[in-house]
Scaffold this motif. Structure first.
Motif, PDB file in Angstrom:
ATOM      1  N   GLN A 420       0.827  -1.205   0.000  1.00  0.00           N
ATOM      2  CA  GLN A 420       0.000   0.000   0.000  1.00  0.00           C
ATOM      3  C   GLN A 420       0.863   1.257   0.000  1.00  0.00           C
ATOM      4  OE1 GLN A 420      -2.654  -0.459   3.336  1.00  0.00           O
ATOM      5  NE2 GLN A 420      -4.012  -1.855   2.249  1.00  0.00           N
ATOM      6  N   SER A 427       2.028   6.813  -6.738  1.00  0.00           N
ATOM      7  CA  SER A 427       0.977   7.769  -7.083  1.00  0.00           C
ATOM      8  C   SER A 427       1.424   9.196  -6.775  1.00  0.00           C
ATOM      9  CB  SER A 427      -0.301   7.438  -6.305  1.00  0.00           C
ATOM     10  OG  SER A 427      -1.295   8.412  -6.516  1.00  0.00           O
ATOM     11  N   LEU A 458      -6.322   4.575   0.179  1.00  0.00           N
ATOM     12  CA  LEU A 458      -6.171   3.228  -0.377  1.00  0.00           C
ATOM     13  C   LEU A 458      -6.429   2.166   0.683  1.00  0.00           C
ATOM     14  CD1 LEU A 458      -5.380   1.550  -2.856  1.00  0.00           C
ATOM     15  CD2 LEU A 458      -2.992   1.725  -2.123  1.00  0.00           C
ATOM     16  N   LEU A 462      -9.512  -0.627   0.631  1.00  0.00           N
ATOM     17  CA  LEU A 462      -9.239  -2.066   0.614  1.00  0.00           C
ATOM     18  C   LEU A 462      -9.327  -2.691   2.006  1.00  0.00           C
ATOM     19  CD1 LEU A 462      -6.152  -2.079  -1.809  1.00  0.00           C
ATOM     20  CD2 LEU A 462      -8.553  -2.431  -2.387  1.00  0.00           C
ATOM     21  N   LEU A 528      -1.648  -4.113  -7.215  1.00  0.00           N
ATOM     22  CA  LEU A 528      -2.324  -3.434  -8.322  1.00  0.00           C
ATOM     23  C   LEU A 528      -3.489  -4.221  -8.931  1.00  0.00           C
ATOM     24  CD1 LEU A 528       0.648  -1.664 -10.132  1.00  0.00           C
ATOM     25  CD2 LEU A 528      -1.165  -0.637  -8.758  1.00  0.00           C
ATOM     26  N   VAL A 531      -6.436  -3.124  -7.000  1.00  0.00           N
ATOM     27  CA  VAL A 531      -6.805  -1.753  -7.365  1.00  0.00           C
ATOM     28  C   VAL A 531      -7.588  -1.762  -8.673  1.00  0.00           C
ATOM     29  CG1 VAL A 531      -5.915   0.525  -8.001  1.00  0.00           C
ATOM     30  CG2 VAL A 531      -4.832  -0.763  -6.145  1.00  0.00           C
ATOM     31  N   TYR A 534     -11.242  -2.831  -8.072  1.00  0.00           N
ATOM     32  CA  TYR A 534     -12.070  -1.772  -7.494  1.00  0.00           C
ATOM     33  C   TYR A 534     -12.316  -0.663  -8.515  1.00  0.00           C
ATOM     34  CZ  TYR A 534     -12.043  -3.798  -2.824  1.00  0.00           C
ATOM     35  OH  TYR A 534     -12.258  -4.625  -1.743  1.00  0.00           O
ATOM     36  N   VAL A 630      -9.299   6.678  -7.730  1.00  0.00           N
ATOM     37  CA  VAL A 630      -8.816   5.293  -7.724  1.00  0.00           C
ATOM     38  C   VAL A 630      -7.858   5.059  -8.894  1.00  0.00           C
ATOM     39  CG1 VAL A 630      -9.516   2.866  -7.849  1.00  0.00           C
ATOM     40  CG2 VAL A 630     -10.906   4.497  -6.555  1.00  0.00           C
ATOM     41  N   PHE A 633      -3.958   5.405  -8.678  1.00  0.00           N
ATOM     42  CA  PHE A 633      -3.098   4.357  -8.123  1.00  0.00           C
ATOM     43  C   PHE A 633      -2.673   3.342  -9.179  1.00  0.00           C
ATOM     44  CE2 PHE A 633      -5.812   5.526  -4.405  1.00  0.00           C
ATOM     45  CZ  PHE A 633      -4.803   6.070  -3.622  1.00  0.00           C
ATOM     46  N   ARG A 634      -3.337   3.329 -10.329  1.00  0.00           N
ATOM     47  CA  ARG A 634      -3.097   2.296 -11.331  1.00  0.00           C
ATOM     48  C   ARG A 634      -1.853   2.598 -12.159  1.00  0.00           C
ATOM     49  NH1 ARG A 634      -6.639   2.104 -15.361  1.00  0.00           N
ATOM     50  NH2 ARG A 634      -6.349  -0.140 -15.660  1.00  0.00           N
TER      51      ARG A 634
END
Length: 652
Positions: A420, A427, A458, A462, A528, A531, A534, A630, A633-634
């Motif tokens: 995390q 990010s 995050l 999660l 990931l 992530v 979601y 969101v 974060f990808r």
């Protein structure tokens, strides 16, 4: 039958003596050692062929647990992880072998089929429905039955995940069983209860093929006698002909938990919880109601038990090899590279106090066994593809990626905090680079506050996805376990030389050597795919704008379709993100945090639960803002987020 004449049952809403007797007869176990003994003999013969590397029990942990439970009296409740249908018999085998009381086992009534059901009942199975559906009489009979077993001095066994986990990691606990045994102690039905967490680890699962199909969205097939016997026969024949091997079973024994002791600890905990405030974009403390505080006790006990299952588990070589094969970014790797990467994960696991399989065999030997015997086989069982001296990692089919993700998920609980923080750092780094394009990355200052905010969101998103380490809150944490976890994660990357603290409020990214760069990337790659799952649910929710209602099953099927299109178009790296189990968990989490609402479909448009957007998110601006949050974060792709959203809207 004391259960049927108890006040709790006779005063239950909807009480009917005839129906109560029918429920009891269908539920109650009738254990007989005359049945258990021959079944265990058959099980041991079969297991020796299916698992040629053996069933390994950590005897030292078991003896330590027995010594702890001998300190004061209390009934035994076994809480094993649930990976496979053979968990039931494996637990009975261990109880018989190491002189533990044979338990009554809470089992789903899907196993109460012809021939097999009566045999399991004679082995101690207590058959219950998957959902009680607000049936007060059924609930009362179940609770009184369990309390009756405890009052008589018997032992219980329950898989509190509620079913077999398909994805390889632990599922969130179901609280009905836990609530019942806590009440038995609180009301004085029994003096105390000892919970004994047990972890089952498999090199390869018997049900892998059906798990992969279910993760892709195929409805679960109901258990039937002929299909069960047929599958067992085909699997045994393949094992006897050495066409397939399921390796070994590892059984870990956790530290026993006294419910009396747990209740004393919980009374000192804060009567509040943290919730994300979308207005201020931050976490806020919210007081619990008395009912929520009681539920928090049951939830804490359940997660403490599951954490002990994680703590006592042994990470097997197959899990490490599968993880390396899935995360490797090049098209292939040599045996030496595989050994090096498995060695990396072994060192990281041991450094965090978790166990790996250790014995007289070398790491190279263990990897050879995994590559040549366990992950190699005929047809769909073959995960090891070769070209000369290379193992190919670029040609995994979607099915194979899902199977390999089961192995990766067996280690993710060990690294979830660092993962995390790693994703939060990446990010934050991208945002700082965009704001200061002329500053070299090695000179960028990353505000600790910004990384903390990224990690807080995050982690909150999660929260229900993973089982975190059970920790008693300390004064140092200021009452926030999340703050402790963030500091732990940052410390890892400071010690590894990836972050350099500056003035106490900033970090500087040290320009990394390739191995350090890949270390951060490895931690990111663990998280990931979740992530992406979601993110996919939010993309699917765009189709609910402004106030559409869709049956939940159809909604998840649509999300899987969206995910497959994004994966094959190159806009998503991880096919395993379309796994049904994680998507279902993501939908449940969005219910909890107020993004989606649980409702029912309009009359005549389907049965079961339906989903709609919460009022706050029924505008495109609000949804786009959350999706972008969101998406940050990808791993970045060529297509812009707006184009991805537009493409999803236009999908049939």
């Amino acid at each position: 039958m004391e259960v049927l004449t108890s006040e709790a049952v006779t005063s239950a809403k909807g009480y009917d003596p005839k129906r109560a007797a029918q429920i009891y007869d269908r539920m109650a176990a009738r254990p007989s050692w005359n049945v258990i003994a021959p079944i265990l003999r058959i099980f041991r013969w079969s297991a020796s062929r299916l698992f040629p590397l053996g069933i390994r029990v950590n005897v030292k942990e078991l003896e330590k647990a027995k010594a702890t439970m001998a300190k004061h009296p209390g009934n035994l409740v076994l809480l094993p992880t649930h990976r496979s249908h053979i968990d039931y018999l494996t637990m009975h085998h261990i109880c018989a072998l190491y002189n533990l009381p044979t338990p009554c086992v809470v089992a789903g009534d899907n196993l109460n089929m012809a021939v097999i059901g009566p045999l399991l009942r004679r082995c101690g199975a207590v058959f219950i429905r998957r959902s009680f559906g607000g049936d007060h009489l059924y609930t009362a009979i179940f609770n009184e039955y369990l309390k009756g077993v405890l009052r008589s001095g018997g032992a219980l066994e329950c898989f509190i995940e509620g079913g077999r986990g398909r994805s390889g990691k632990l599922l969130p606990p179901k609280l009905g069983f836990m609530k019942c045994i806590v009440e038995a102690v609180e009301k004085g039905d029994v003096e105390d209860v000892w919970i004994l967490p047990v972890s089952f680890g498999y090199d390869r699962l018997l049900e892998t093929e059906s798990y992969v199909e279910e993760l892709q969205g195929t409805p679960k097939k109901a258990e039937r006698l002929l299909s069960t016997v047929s599958y067992y026969w085909r699997t045994m024949r393949a094992a006897l002909n050495h066409k397939i091997s399921f390796g070994r079973v590892d059984v870990g024994i956790g530290e026993p938990i006294s419910i009396q002791e747990h209740m004393r600890i919980h009374r000192t905990k804060s009567p509040s919880t943290l919730q994300w405030d979308f207005e201020s974009n931050s976490l806020k403390s919210v007081p619990r109601t008395p009912e929520q505080q009681s539920q928090a006790l049951h939830l804490a006990l359940a997660y403490r038990s599951l954490d002990q299952c994680n703590q006592c588990s042994t990470i097997l070589p197959a899990a490490l090899v599968g993880t390396v094969m899935l995360l490797h970014r090049d098209r292939g790797l040599t045996k030496d590279t595989l050994i090096e990467k498995v060695g990396f994960w072994q060192r990281e696991i041991k450094a965090r106090g978790f166990k790996i399989l250790e014995g007289n065999e070398s790491l190279e030997h263990n990897i050879d066994v995994v590559v040549t015997r366990i992950l190699t086989g005929e047809g769909r069982t073959n995960l090891m593809k070769r070209h000369k001296d290379l193992l190919i990692t670029s040609a995994f089919t979607p099915d194979e990626r899902l199977e390999l993700s089961i192995y990766r998920n067996q280690i993710i609980h060990i690294f979830v905090l660092e993962a995390q923080v790693a994703v939060g750092i990446q990010s934050c780094l991208r945002k700082q680079s965009a704001q200061h394009p002329d500053v070299p990355q090695e000179d960028l200052l990353l505000p600790k506050k910004d990384i903390r905010e990224e990690c807080a969101f995050l982690s909150y998103l999660l929260k229900a996805e993973f089982v975190y380490e059970y920790t008693k809150l300390t004064e140092k944490s200021g009452g926030s376990l999340m703050a402790v976890n963030f500091e732990k994660g940052c410390d890892v990357f400071v010690k590894k030389g990836y972050l350099e603290p500056v003035d106490g409020e900033h970090f500087r990214r040290r320009w990394p050597a390739p191995i350090k760069q890949s270390t951060l990337g490895r931690f990111c790659d663990l998280l990931l795919p979740f992530v992406d799952s979601y993110f996919l649910v939010l993309l699917g929710a765009v189709r609910l704008l402004p106030d559409q209602v869709m049956e939940e099953k159809a909604f998840i099927a649509k999300i899987q379709s969206v995910g497959e299109r994004l994966y094959f178009s190159g806009e998503m790296d991880h096919y395993e993100a379309v796994g049904k189990e994680t998507l279902q968990q993501a939908v449940q989490r969005y219910y909890q945090i107020g993004v989606l609402l649980h409702t029912y479909p309009p009359e005549g448009r389907g049965k079961g639960h339906a989903v709609r957007l919460a009022e706050r998110f029924r505008s495109e601006d609000a949804m786009h803002e959350l999706i972008a949050r969101v998406h940050a974060f990808r791993r970045t792709t060529d297509m812009s987020l707006d184009n991805v959203i537009e493409a999803v809207k236009n999908m049939p």
